[in-house]
Design a protein around this motif. Sequence first.
Motif, PDB file in Angstrom:
ATOM      1  N   UNK A 138     -60.702 -15.654 -24.385  1.00 26.79           N
ATOM      2  CA  UNK A 138     -62.167 -15.708 -24.397  1.00 26.79           C
ATOM      3  C   UNK A 138     -62.655 -17.070 -23.893  1.00 26.79           C
ATOM      4  N   UNK A 139     -63.838 -17.078 -23.293  1.00 24.28           N
ATOM      5  CA  UNK A 139     -64.446 -18.307 -22.757  1.00 24.28           C
ATOM      6  C   UNK A 139     -65.171 -19.016 -23.902  1.00 24.28           C
ATOM      7  N   UNK A 140     -64.389 -19.638 -24.803  1.00 24.78           N
ATOM      8  CA  UNK A 140     -64.916 -20.089 -26.086  1.00 24.78           C
ATOM      9  C   UNK A 140     -64.827 -21.606 -26.266  1.00 24.78           C
ATOM     10  N   UNK A 141     -65.805 -22.155 -26.988  1.00 19.17           N
ATOM     11  CA  UNK A 141     -65.705 -23.490 -27.572  1.00 19.17           C
ATOM     12  C   UNK A 141     -65.944 -23.330 -29.070  1.00 19.17           C
ATOM     13  N   UNK A 142     -65.031 -23.850 -29.878  1.00 17.47           N
ATOM     14  CA  UNK A 142     -65.167 -23.787 -31.332  1.00 17.47           C
ATOM     15  C   UNK A 142     -65.312 -25.200 -31.886  1.00 17.47           C
ATOM     16  N   UNK A 290     -64.214  -7.181 -30.065  1.00 13.30           N
ATOM     17  CA  UNK A 290     -63.452  -6.427 -29.068  1.00 13.30           C
ATOM     18  C   UNK A 290     -62.122  -7.042 -28.699  1.00 13.30           C
ATOM     19  N   UNK A 291     -61.672  -8.024 -29.458  1.00 12.32           N
ATOM     20  CA  UNK A 291     -60.376  -8.649 -29.186  1.00 12.32           C
ATOM     21  C   UNK A 291     -59.251  -7.674 -29.498  1.00 12.32           C
ATOM     22  N   UNK A 292     -58.285  -7.475 -28.602  1.00  7.32           N
ATOM     23  CA  UNK A 292     -57.172  -6.551 -28.861  1.00  7.32           C
ATOM     24  C   UNK A 292     -56.373  -6.973 -30.097  1.00  7.32           C
ATOM     25  N   UNK A 293     -55.980  -6.016 -30.908  1.00 10.11           N
ATOM     26  CA  UNK A 293     -55.294  -6.343 -32.163  1.00 10.11           C
ATOM     27  C   UNK A 293     -53.914  -6.964 -31.931  1.00 10.11           C
ATOM     28  N   UNK A 294     -53.265  -6.657 -30.813  1.00 12.53           N
ATOM     29  CA  UNK A 294     -51.969  -7.298 -30.559  1.00 12.53           C
ATOM     30  C   UNK A 294     -52.154  -8.789 -30.269  1.00 12.53           C
ATOM     31  N   UNK A 295     -53.275  -9.156 -29.630  1.00 12.69           N
ATOM     32  CA  UNK A 295     -53.575 -10.568 -29.387  1.00 12.69           C
ATOM     33  C   UNK A 295     -53.914 -11.281 -30.698  1.00 12.69           C
TER      34      UNK A 295
END
Length: 451
Positions: A138-142, A290-295
């Motif tokens: 994901x194109x994320x900043x946390x 929507x993140x795949x569960x394997x990821x």
Amino acid sequence: MNLNQIHNVYFIGIGGIGMSALARYFKYIGKQVSGYDKTPTILTNELIESGIAIHFDDDINLIPKDYFVENTLVIITPAVPRTHSEWNYFLERDYQVKKRAEVLGIITKDTFCFAVAGTHGKTTTSSILGHILHESGADVTAFIGGIVENYNSNLIGSGKTVTVVEADEFDRSFLHLHPNIACVTSMDADHLDIYGTSDAIKESFTEFADKVEDKSKLFITTDLPLSGITVGVNEEEAVYNAFNIRIEDGNYVFDVKTPAGVLKDFRFGLPGRHNLMNALMAFAMAVNFGTPTDAIAKALASFQGIRRRFSYQIRTENLVYIDDYAHHPTEINAVHQAVRELYPNKKVLAVFQPHLFSRTKDFADDFAKSLSQFDEVLLMDIYPARELPMEGVTSDWLLSLIENQNKKLVSKEDLIATMLKSDAPVMVTIGAGDIGEMVGAIKNALNEKNI
């Protein structure tokens, strides 16, 4: 305010864990960053090493001259007193002066924002969520309120479209945010110096929760008086439920009931049922996104934890030393539960530095009850942070309330020598004050003793 028009960002209180994450962020996106803090710390040293100029005296003459221009943003922390001369200098000249929470609100307004709220669990949950999203591409900043071991930073990623933030209830800061997906991990009483009553805290959390209009995007524990998707550990009624929990090679392995069915054999390495709950909360939010569960499974297994959150310093057959940021009775109980689960038949020494006179006063009986569970207790002086002393509120008074007879008041100067005299094979340092700055020295001394 348009951040694109800002060239310089000046921080008053740059060494705070939340402030330093913002400082890293602004430096990364190309702004000129500088700041003041009261004392040098590990965090300020890291910022200086990254190229950020910091000074430690409240002196207008120490502010770099090129910050005295219109396109300078000044960010302050609530911990700074109103009498601070640098703050007043900028206020009197009509600079753009913003609280950290306001700036986070500006940054997150034009992104897809995950907001993690709760009296406890914010940092761990947001760290796990940030790690999951980053690892899944994901194109994320946390923005994290702790140093995440996987990244050795309180900033994860450099994305421009998705943000993860801790929704801090202190000073009602979280009401500045614009969450698309949010969670509330707990609503225990805290910060009564700000709120006055526990009912006022609950009202503020309810106001935050109402920012998420679609309640299928709000995740809550089963005990909270809010409307949302429930998450629980061994709670069959929860929409997301972790069950069939076992420990293998020091890791939790568990199954998860979800709206789409049961998923099996997730692995997670942070000890304590509270951390398992934090992981499940992050799991549920990521699935909703929507993140795949394997990821998600891969990220949970690779998450290494957060500095000062049940952080192993020594882990040998003869000695275990753990450091934790816990500063509320509920958090101390969580540390105790995790230690007893991992080391059920061993003597445990707890060193606790109370944080704030107001918090110590408000929760004295609960602190005493939490600390009494340990086999041996060393109690340090109260760390004042932003507060002045309160009459009668002392560590000596708190010590008198602790029922465990194997207890002692200890100064900062005598702490290490006193710990070295203990025969406890498991030791825990607990607190949100400057005890964190002593961890390295404690670790070295204990290692030398056990060579």
